[in-house]
Design a protein around this motif. Structure first.
Motif, PDB file in Angstrom:
ATOM      1  N   MET A   1       0.875  -1.289  -0.436  1.00 52.31           N
ATOM      2  CA  MET A   1      -0.185  -0.055   0.044  1.00 52.31           C
ATOM      3  C   MET A   1       0.990   1.621   0.161  1.00 52.31           C
ATOM      4  N   GLN A   2       0.542   2.335  -1.357  1.00 52.83           N
ATOM      5  CA  GLN A   2       1.437   2.916  -0.673  1.00 52.83           C
ATOM      6  C   GLN A   2       1.405   4.333   0.304  1.00 52.83           C
ATOM      7  N   SER A   3       1.941   4.722   1.088  1.00 52.08           N
ATOM      8  CA  SER A   3       1.902   5.399   2.684  1.00 52.08           C
ATOM      9  C   SER A   3       2.804   6.723   2.448  1.00 52.08           C
ATOM     10  N   VAL A   4       3.221   6.840   1.199  1.00 46.45           N
ATOM     11  CA  VAL A   4       3.559   8.225   0.407  1.00 46.45           C
ATOM     12  C   VAL A   4       3.785   9.186  -0.801  1.00 46.45           C
ATOM     13  N   GLN A   5       3.020  10.388  -0.681  1.00 46.22           N
ATOM     14  CA  GLN A   5       2.369  10.725  -2.066  1.00 46.22           C
ATOM     15  C   GLN A   5       3.769  10.753  -3.340  1.00 46.22           C
ATOM     16  N   GLU A   6       3.823  10.426  -4.114  1.00 43.98           N
ATOM     17  CA  GLU A   6       5.140  10.593  -5.301  1.00 43.98           C
ATOM     18  C   GLU A   6       4.664  11.667  -6.342  1.00 43.98           C
ATOM     19  N   PHE A   7       5.405  13.086  -5.762  1.00 42.14           N
ATOM     20  CA  PHE A   7       5.524  14.526  -6.638  1.00 42.14           C
ATOM     21  C   PHE A   7       6.718  14.200  -7.763  1.00 42.14           C
ATOM     22  N   GLY A   8       7.568  13.502  -7.134  1.00 39.93           N
ATOM     23  CA  GLY A   8       8.998  13.231  -8.028  1.00 39.93           C
ATOM     24  C   GLY A   8       9.765  14.482  -7.320  1.00 39.93           C
ATOM     25  N   ASP A   9      11.315  14.518  -8.145  1.00 43.21           N
ATOM     26  CA  ASP A   9      11.905  15.707  -7.865  1.00 43.21           C
ATOM     27  C   ASP A   9      11.570  17.539  -7.927  1.00 43.21           C
ATOM     28  N   ASN A  10      10.633  17.272  -8.470  1.00 45.74           N
ATOM     29  CA  ASN A  10      10.435  19.265  -8.968  1.00 45.74           C
ATOM     30  C   ASN A  10       8.772  18.993  -8.837  1.00 45.74           C
ATOM     31  N   PRO A  11       7.890  18.835  -7.415  1.00 44.02           N
ATOM     32  CA  PRO A  11       6.116  18.825  -7.686  1.00 44.02           C
ATOM     33  C   PRO A  11       5.486  19.569  -8.205  1.00 44.02           C
ATOM     34  N   VAL A  12       6.454  20.828  -8.287  1.00 43.65           N
ATOM     35  CA  VAL A  12       5.605  21.976  -9.034  1.00 43.65           C
ATOM     36  C   VAL A  12       5.413  21.904 -10.755  1.00 43.65           C
ATOM     37  N   GLU A  13       6.398  20.972 -10.779  1.00 44.07           N
ATOM     38  CA  GLU A  13       5.742  20.201 -12.553  1.00 44.07           C
ATOM     39  C   GLU A  13       4.686  19.291 -12.552  1.00 44.07           C
ATOM     40  N   VAL A  14       4.882  18.376 -11.707  1.00 46.75           N
ATOM     41  CA  VAL A  14       3.383  17.756 -12.104  1.00 46.75           C
ATOM     42  C   VAL A  14       1.776  18.462 -11.673  1.00 46.75           C
ATOM     43  N   ARG A  15       1.839  18.512 -12.973  1.00 51.55           N
ATOM     44  CA  ARG A  15       0.542  19.185 -13.556  1.00 51.55           C
ATOM     45  C   ARG A  15      -0.575  18.427 -14.543  1.00 51.55           C
ATOM     46  N   GLU A  16      -0.659  17.245 -13.904  1.00 50.84           N
ATOM     47  CA  GLU A  16      -1.213  16.018 -14.869  1.00 50.84           C
ATOM     48  C   GLU A  16      -2.406  15.702 -14.354  1.00 50.84           C
ATOM     49  N   THR A  17      -3.487  16.007 -15.150  1.00 49.49           N
ATOM     50  CA  THR A  17      -4.708  15.373 -15.326  1.00 49.49           C
ATOM     51  C   THR A  17      -4.540  13.718 -14.360  1.00 49.49           C
ATOM     52  N   GLY A  18      -4.321  12.625 -14.820  1.00 53.00           N
ATOM     53  CA  GLY A  18      -4.422  11.893 -14.099  1.00 53.00           C
ATOM     54  C   GLY A  18      -3.376  11.593 -12.763  1.00 53.00           C
ATOM     55  N   HIS A  19      -2.969  12.055 -12.363  1.00 47.87           N
ATOM     56  CA  HIS A  19      -2.077  12.114 -10.614  1.00 47.87           C
ATOM     57  C   HIS A  19      -3.207  12.591 -10.071  1.00 47.87           C
ATOM     58  N   TYR A  20      -4.463  12.360  -9.861  1.00 47.42           N
ATOM     59  CA  TYR A  20      -5.022  12.652  -8.686  1.00 47.42           C
ATOM     60  C   TYR A  20      -5.249  11.170  -8.263  1.00 47.42           C
ATOM     61  N   THR A  21      -5.173  10.812  -8.853  1.00 43.00           N
ATOM     62  CA  THR A  21      -5.263   8.782  -8.548  1.00 43.00           C
ATOM     63  C   THR A  21      -4.119   8.606  -7.453  1.00 43.00           C
ATOM     64  N   GLU A  22      -2.334   9.243  -7.997  1.00 43.65           N
ATOM     65  CA  GLU A  22      -2.137   8.691  -6.848  1.00 43.65           C
ATOM     66  C   GLU A  22      -1.856   9.947  -5.791  1.00 43.65           C
ATOM     67  N   GLU A  23      -2.335  10.992  -6.285  1.00 44.15           N
ATOM     68  CA  GLU A  23      -2.614  12.249  -4.334  1.00 44.15           C
ATOM     69  C   GLU A  23      -3.339  11.912  -3.613  1.00 44.15           C
ATOM     70  N   TYR A  24      -4.874  10.870  -3.926  1.00 39.73           N
ATOM     71  CA  TYR A  24      -5.371  10.402  -2.512  1.00 39.73           C
ATOM     72  C   TYR A  24      -5.345   9.518  -2.319  1.00 39.73           C
ATOM     73  N   ILE A  25      -4.203   8.521  -1.411  1.00 39.61           N
ATOM     74  CA  ILE A  25      -3.630   7.914  -1.103  1.00 39.61           C
ATOM     75  C   ILE A  25      -4.647   7.166  -0.282  1.00 39.61           C
ATOM     76  N   PRO A  26      -3.714   5.726  -0.191  1.00 42.93           N
ATOM     77  CA  PRO A  26      -5.211   5.536   1.548  1.00 42.93           C
ATOM     78  C   PRO A  26      -4.863   6.079   2.719  1.00 42.93           C
ATOM     79  N   SER A  27      -4.007   6.273   2.965  1.00 45.11           N
ATOM     80  CA  SER A  27      -3.907   7.436   4.691  1.00 45.11           C
ATOM     81  C   SER A  27      -4.504   8.719   4.282  1.00 45.11           C
TER      82      SER A  27
END
Ligand code: SAM
Length: 262
Positions: A1-27
């Protein structure tokens, strides 16, 4: 189970519609209800949405951004035939539990991404609700148009779309002034924008146990959202500020758009 959100090395470059599924992690999903505080939220919203839907004779509602189920449960309790969709399976599982725990509602849940809504959800509805500043998760204009077109197609000929958004004009133009009174009402949760430009509002959520989460959102300007709705085919769009029709004077934290198909 993923416990940390993944935004990579430069979080402000993450501008993708599909990324919400990785932001709403179970915790984070587990904490969502302390963030929105159902009791306080119910107090702020009052019967605004229920009254609005009843006044227009709405019977069937598709909640496309169910989250943990706050609006779906309220709609079911008020007697609307409600189908609850969301792209996040974890959110829907929590919503289903909340439906059972808060009134014994057996929610009809469907996992579906708005971009392909008609593929996964069936039927036509009197109203579609997309609430809790959810539409902001779409990062390209193409995705926003596609999602709105999918919503439009799933409405009956005289159906309405009720879609809200944070007042990003205020954040972009004057800095962040939210009084945290609406929506994100959990008292011990600090919510603030960590980074803002015309293409990104990166929100930071800090919980009492010191855990920190982020959501990357597209800062929708109010008139831009209204224009897109009109261009997709909605005939009339009314915009409310913080659950009231007029929003002169103090800037509202949120806008609610009501778009009519006919
Ligand atoms: N409406 C709920 C509330 O007010 O508490 C949840 C709001 S939360 C900010 C946004 C929700 O939209 C999440 O549950 C997320 O999974 C969902 N969502 C975001 N983008 C989506 C997409 N492209 N398709 C389907 N659901 C999406």
């Amino acid at each position: 189970m993923q416990s940390v959100q993944e935004f990579g090395d430069n979080p402000v470059e993450v501008r993708e519609t599909g990324h919400y599924t990785e932001e709403y992690i179970p915790s984070f999903v587990e904490k969502w209800d302390s963030l929105i505080d159902w009791g306080k939220r119910a107090e702020s919203e009052g019967t605004f949405f229920i009254d609005l839907l009843r006044k227009r004779g709405v019977k069937s509602v598709l909640d496309v951004a169910t989250g943990t189920g706050f609006h779906s449960v309220g709609l079911l309790a008020a007697g609307f035939e409600t189908v609850s969709a969301d792209g996040s399976a974890d959110m829907l599982a929590m919503a289903f539990e909340n439906g059972m725990a808060r009134g014994g509602h057996i929610m009809r849940v469907v996992q579906a991404d708005w971009r392909w809504l008609n593929r996964d959800v069936h039927g036509e509805y009197d109203a579609i609700v997309c609430l809790g500043n959810s539409f902001t998760h779409l990062f390209s204009e193409r995705d926003r148009r596609k999602a709105l077109a999918e919503f439009y197609a799933m409405l009956k000929h005289d159906g309405i779309l009720v879609l809200d958004q944070r007042n990003y004009d205020a954040i972009l133009d004057d800095g962040y002034t939210s009084k945290h009174r609406y929506y994100y009402c959990g008292e011990d949760v600090t919510v603030e924008p960590e980074y803002v430009d015309e293409g990104l509002c990166r929100m930071r959520y800090e919980f009492p146990d010191e855990s920190i989460y982020h959501l990357n959102m597209f800062p929708l300007r109010k008139d831009y959202t209204r224009r897109l709705m009109a261009e997709v085919g909605f005939q009339r769009i009314d915009t409310y500020g913080d659950f009231q029709h007029t929003y002169r004077g103090e800037q509202p934290d949120f806008f609610v758009h009501v778009a009519e198909k006919e």
